[in-house]
Write a protein that holds these residues in place. Structure first.
Motif, PDB file in Angstrom:
ATOM      1  N   UNK A 172       0.853  -1.179   0.000  1.00 55.33           N
ATOM      2  CA  UNK A 172       0.000   0.000   0.000  1.00 55.33           C
ATOM      3  C   UNK A 172       0.895   1.237   0.000  1.00 55.33           C
ATOM      4  N   UNK A 173       0.761   2.076  -1.010  1.00 54.55           N
ATOM      5  CA  UNK A 173       1.516   3.324  -1.070  1.00 54.55           C
ATOM      6  C   UNK A 173       0.859   4.371  -0.178  1.00 54.55           C
ATOM      7  N   UNK A 174       1.697   5.140   0.521  1.00 51.81           N
ATOM      8  CA  UNK A 174       1.235   6.297   1.280  1.00 51.81           C
ATOM      9  C   UNK A 174       2.082   7.483   0.837  1.00 51.81           C
ATOM     10  N   UNK A 175       1.448   8.482   0.225  1.00 57.34           N
ATOM     11  CA  UNK A 175       2.241   9.556  -0.376  1.00 57.34           C
ATOM     12  C   UNK A 175       1.508  10.886  -0.335  1.00 57.34           C
ATOM     13  N   UNK A 176       2.298  11.969  -0.344  1.00 52.37           N
ATOM     14  CA  UNK A 176       1.736  13.312  -0.422  1.00 52.37           C
ATOM     15  C   UNK A 176       1.362  13.674  -1.854  1.00 52.37           C
ATOM     16  N   UNK A 177       1.759  12.832  -2.805  1.00 51.19           N
ATOM     17  CA  UNK A 177       1.420  13.091  -4.204  1.00 51.19           C
ATOM     18  C   UNK A 177      -0.041  12.708  -4.430  1.00 51.19           C
ATOM     19  N   UNK A 178      -0.867  13.687  -4.722  1.00 48.75           N
ATOM     20  CA  UNK A 178      -2.307  13.452  -4.821  1.00 48.75           C
ATOM     21  C   UNK A 178      -2.811  13.313  -6.256  1.00 48.75           C
ATOM     22  N   UNK A 179      -1.958  13.554  -7.246  1.00 49.20           N
ATOM     23  CA  UNK A 179      -2.419  13.513  -8.631  1.00 49.20           C
ATOM     24  C   UNK A 179      -2.673  12.075  -9.085  1.00 49.20           C
ATOM     25  N   UNK A 180      -3.577  11.937 -10.037  1.00 43.28           N
ATOM     26  CA  UNK A 180      -3.973  10.617 -10.521  1.00 43.28           C
ATOM     27  C   UNK A 180      -2.814   9.887 -11.194  1.00 43.28           C
ATOM     28  N   UNK A 181      -1.909  10.624 -11.848  1.00 45.21           N
ATOM     29  CA  UNK A 181      -0.802   9.986 -12.549  1.00 45.21           C
ATOM     30  C   UNK A 181       0.034   9.144 -11.597  1.00 45.21           C
ATOM     31  N   UNK A 182       0.360   9.698 -10.431  1.00 48.34           N
ATOM     32  CA  UNK A 182       1.165   8.942  -9.476  1.00 48.34           C
ATOM     33  C   UNK A 182       0.407   7.746  -8.918  1.00 48.34           C
ATOM     34  N   UNK A 183      -0.899   7.878  -8.745  1.00 51.40           N
ATOM     35  CA  UNK A 183      -1.699   6.752  -8.276  1.00 51.40           C
ATOM     36  C   UNK A 183      -1.716   5.638  -9.322  1.00 51.40           C
TER      37      UNK A 183
END
Length: 234
Positions: free
Chosen positions: A76-87
């Protein structure tokens, strides 16, 4: 007791996660040397990984690929990057879920419980209740290994890819709706971006393509997907 490995370089966040998960009975370990996360993961023999993207030396995408090379453990990734590309990138690199910062600890806990049930608990038992090799149009599916074989070529599948392939193979004579797949692959639909399903389907398409099976998963606009067993006549 499930073991969770946290790869997060923000000590405050890692500590908060660790303390909260400990309260719910999980055994938690945290990455110490961020240039050897894969080795530490293997040493800890974890059941699940919480993985940040912005890490020293190499990013989380790199470490996800490294872990995927040796294990199908849920990530499970936990990240401050909220954009769909990173997801999308997280899923394409082998992640099972994605949580954005700042996060609610109860959401993290719910997602962990969900993926653990899918991987090791009651749903896993249902998934593995048939261990016999499945054959469909010359495609062999190995439930005990999460592998598939066709034309003397074999591929390894992640848990989600294997679940999708198993559902498609079983229901190959009908359209499987997106809602059916979301319910089958994730417990809490409200926590899952619909795009997550699309990414996982595309990953399975790519894996089947590696076997030489093209266009097996047809998109039925507005409805879902149909598994086409026409490769056997190619």
């Amino acid at each position: 007791m499930y073991k969770i490995f946290i790869a997060e370089d923000d000590e405050r966040i890692a500590s908060i996660l660790s303390s909260h998960l400990h309260k719910y009975g999980y055994e938690v370990s945290m990455a110490e040397a961020f240039d050897r996360i894969k080795q530490e993961f293997l040493e800890k023999n974890a059941d699940l990984v919480l993985l940040d993207i912005n890490l020293p030396y190499f990013d989380g995408f790199y470490w996800c690929r490294q872990i995927r090379a040796v294990s199908n453990v849920p990530i499970i990734f936990i990240s401050a990057r909220t954009d769909e590309l990173n997801q999308v990138m997280a899923i394409e690199h082998g992640g099972d879920d994605y949580i954005t910062k700042p996060f609610h600890l109860e959401v993290v806990l719910a997602k962990i419980k969900s993926v653990l049930r899918r991987t090791y608990g009651e749903y896993s038992s249902a998934l593995h209740q048939e261990t016999q090799v499945v054959e469909l149009g010359g495609l062999y599916i190995y439930p005990d290994k999460f592998e598939a074989e066709w034309d003397n070529k074999r591929i390894s599948l992640s848990q989600k890819e294997f679940q999708l392939l198993s559902i498609f193979a079983k229901e190959h004579d009908r359209i499987v709706t997106r809602d059916e797949l979301l319910e089958a692959l994730w417990d809490e639909i409200e926590f899952v971006d619909d795009n997550t399903l699309t990414v996982n389907v595309n990953r399975l398409r790519k894996k089947l393509g590696e076997l030489g099976i093209e266009n097996a998963i047809a998109t039925v606009r507005g409805q879902g997907y149909r598994f086409c067993v026409n490769w056997k006549d190619e």
